[in-house]
Design an enzyme around this catalytic site. Structure first.
Site, PDB file in Angstrom:
ATOM      1  CG  HIS A 174      16.007 -10.047   7.560  1.00 18.54           C
ATOM      2  ND1 HIS A 174      15.590 -10.734   8.676  1.00 18.54           N
ATOM      3  CD2 HIS A 174      17.312  -9.746   7.801  1.00 18.54           C
ATOM      4  CE1 HIS A 174      16.587 -10.840   9.524  1.00 18.54           C
ATOM      5  NE2 HIS A 174      17.646 -10.253   9.023  1.00 18.54           N
ATOM      6  CG  ASP A 217      13.421 -13.096  11.450  1.00 18.75           C
ATOM      7  OD1 ASP A 217      12.195 -12.971  11.483  1.00 18.75           O
ATOM      8  OD2 ASP A 217      14.118 -12.876  10.437  1.00 18.75           O
ATOM      9  CG  HIS A 268       9.476 -14.948   9.584  1.00 18.02           C
ATOM     10  ND1 HIS A 268       9.356 -13.622   9.958  1.00 18.02           N
ATOM     11  CD2 HIS A 268       8.220 -15.393   9.357  1.00 18.02           C
ATOM     12  CE1 HIS A 268       8.072 -13.281   9.948  1.00 18.02           C
ATOM     13  NE2 HIS A 268       7.357 -14.330   9.583  1.00 18.02           N
ATOM     14  CG  ASP A 281      14.151 -14.479   7.137  1.00 22.13           C
ATOM     15  OD1 ASP A 281      12.947 -14.769   6.974  1.00 22.13           O
ATOM     16  OD2 ASP A 281      14.513 -13.398   7.663  1.00 22.13           O
ATOM     17  CG  HIS A 299      11.491 -10.868   3.114  1.00 20.12           C
ATOM     18  ND1 HIS A 299      10.768 -10.104   4.016  1.00 20.12           N
ATOM     19  CD2 HIS A 299      10.641 -11.800   2.626  1.00 20.12           C
ATOM     20  CE1 HIS A 299       9.516 -10.572   4.065  1.00 20.12           C
ATOM     21  NE2 HIS A 299       9.419 -11.579   3.232  1.00 20.12           N
ATOM     22  CG  ASP A 338      12.626  -9.552  10.807  1.00 24.45           C
ATOM     23  OD1 ASP A 338      11.790  -8.665  11.069  1.00 24.45           O
ATOM     24  OD2 ASP A 338      12.516 -10.337   9.837  1.00 24.45           O
ATOM     25  CG  ASP A 383       9.416 -10.372  11.639  1.00 25.85           C
ATOM     26  OD1 ASP A 383      10.160 -11.100  12.306  1.00 25.85           O
ATOM     27  OD2 ASP A 383       9.308 -10.479  10.393  1.00 25.85           O
ATOM     28  CD  GLU A 433      11.443  -7.548   6.463  1.00 16.27           C
ATOM     29  OE1 GLU A 433      10.362  -6.998   6.195  1.00 16.27           O
ATOM     30  OE2 GLU A 433      12.079  -8.249   5.641  1.00 16.27           O
TER      31      GLU A 433
HETATM   32  N1  LIG Z   1      12.349 -11.367   6.755  1.00 18.00           N
HETATM   33  C1  LIG Z   1      11.097 -11.766   6.864  1.00 18.00           C
HETATM   34  N2  LIG Z   1      10.216 -11.015   7.476  1.00 18.00           N
HETATM   35  N3  LIG Z   1      10.794 -12.941   6.334  1.00 18.00           N
HETATM   36  C2  LIG Z   1       9.464 -13.509   6.286  1.00 18.00           C
HETATM   37  C3  LIG Z   1       9.474 -14.817   5.550  1.00 18.00           C
HETATM   38  C4  LIG Z   1       8.130 -15.446   5.471  1.00 18.00           C
HETATM   39  C5  LIG Z   1       8.096 -16.812   4.820  1.00 18.00           C
HETATM   40  N4  LIG Z   1       8.817 -17.764   5.584  1.00 18.00           N
HETATM   41  C6  LIG Z   1       8.657 -16.741   3.384  1.00 18.00           C
HETATM   42  O1  LIG Z   1       9.582 -17.420   3.036  1.00 18.00           O
HETATM   43  O2  LIG Z   1       8.175 -15.989   2.594  1.00 18.00           O
HETATM   44 MN   LIG Z   2      13.655 -11.832   8.753  1.00 19.74          MN
HETATM   45 MN   LIG Z   3      10.812 -12.004  10.171  1.00 21.05          MN
END
Ligand SMILES: NC(=[NH2+])NCCC[C@H](N)C(=O)O
Ligand SMILES: [Mn+2]
Ligand SMILES: [Mn+2]
Length: 350
Positions: free
Chosen positions: A121, A144, A146, A148, A161, A252, A254, A297
């Protein structure tokens, strides 16, 4: 004064027309971005191949698009790329995003709706930046688990990411250190131009930033409470009520529940259902404003079986197709009228 006002309005409409899909509704550009250095697990660079193998091009052609698959970008390997603070591969990630930005910029400029296949990402940095070169008034929907939105100073992992949005936002400019590899860009997006959907794993620093900047976001709990229909209504109202403008969808995989999308690097339980994910995509299509989308992802190396990988990649294809107009209602492109047996027999006699 009046003349100046209307001239200004005219130019603004011209600029908007280049971006508001009128001319490009039937042409899609696919850009593969096989890149993984925004995080530490290997395999996500094979995402574009997995998504293509799941039948992406055929599915989009069935929707009556002219599909231009531009293949995969190739990203250089930089030998000397030391950590910056906790951040690994800053120059490699910066350079890849610079190349992606140029590619998205020219695909949108050529009149295509653009689909970027990741990759991790961190690629959203270049994708949204390139899009903004053509469409400076774009808005961003980030689907997402998350947020990010870590900065190098808040990130628990250092991974880029998990920091993409922080590179885009004007409001975080003075909170961001100068990360090597990113001097080609500067932040351009306002926090009011962004909405998150699907959040359920937000780091403490991220939560502070979301609240501090007053960013509109919908967690999985909000979806439980309000329903996905209301969430989309508020999302689109927030972004589009004042004016119609191009949408960048950064999706994303996920965001989905890991039972549906297991082949991904940072799965989090309690994600979107199949129907919620598809509904988000359909509503975005229905605005007629989708201009660029990222699907990121998908990591085929992390699937426990080939079925798990195929399920994840197939889901990615479903989301892309729905974002581009595949409808659960069906479509009647092939029919002008209901075929009647009488006409058929006449034709047969001829
Ligand atoms: N694009 C993603 N899947 N990001 C996951 C980030 C996980 C966590 N918040 C980090 O900063 O590492
Ligand atoms: Mn993401
Ligand atoms: Mn994510």
């Amino acid at each position: 004064m009046a003349l100046r006002g209307s001239l200004l309005r005219f130019f603004r409409t011209q600029l908007n027309n280049a971006c508001l899909n009128q001319n490009r509704a039937h042409s899609v550009a696919i850009l593969g971005a096989p890149f993984s250095k925004g995080q530490k697990r290997r395999g996500v660079e094979h995402g574009p191949k997995a998504i293509r193998d799941a039948g992406l091009v055929d599915r989009l052609s069935n929707l009556d698009y002219s599909v231009h698959d531009f293949g995969d970008l190739s990203f250089p390997r930089l030998d000397k790329d030391e950590h910056f603070m906790q951040v690994p591969f800053p120059r490699t990630v910066g350079r890849a995003n610079q190349l992606l930005s140029t590619a998205v910029n020219s695909a949108v400029g050529a009149g295509h709706t653009c689909v970027m296949l990741g990759g991790d990402h961190s690629l959203a940095i270049g994708s949204v930046e390139g899009h903004s070169q053509q469409c400076p008034d774009l808005c961003l929907i980030w689907v997402d688990a998350h947020a990010d939105i870590n900065t190098p100073l808040t990130s628990p992992s250092g991974n880029l990411h998990g920091q993409s949005v922080a590179f885009l936002l004007k409001e975080l400019q003075d909170k961001m250190p100068k990360v090597p590899g990113f001097s080609w860009m500067k932040p351009f997006l306002s926090s009011s131009d962004l909405v998150y959907i699907g959040l359920r794993d937000v780091d403490p620093g991220e939560h502070y930033i979301l609240k501090d900047l007053g960013i509109q976001y919908f967690t999985m709990r909000d979806i439980d409470r309000m329903g996905i229909q209301r969430v989309m209504e508020v999302t689109l109202d927030h972004l589009l009520a004042r004016k119609q403008r191009p949408i960048h969808l950064s999706f994303d995989i996920d965001s989905f529940d890991p039972s549906l999308a297991p082949a991904t690097g940072t799965p989090v339980n309690g994600g979107l259902t199949y129907r919620e994910g598809i509904y988000i995509a359909e509503e975005i299509h229905n605005t007629g404003l989708l201009s660029v989308m990222d699907l990121v992802e998908v990591n085929p190396v992390l699937g426990a079986s080939s079925e798990a990988v195929e399920a994840t990649a197939g889901l990615a294809v479903d989301v892309i197709a729905s974002s581009l107009g595949q409808s659960r209602e069906g479509a009647n492109m092939a029919f002008q009228e209901t075929p009647s047996p009488k006409q058929d027999t006449e034709q047969l006699r001829l």
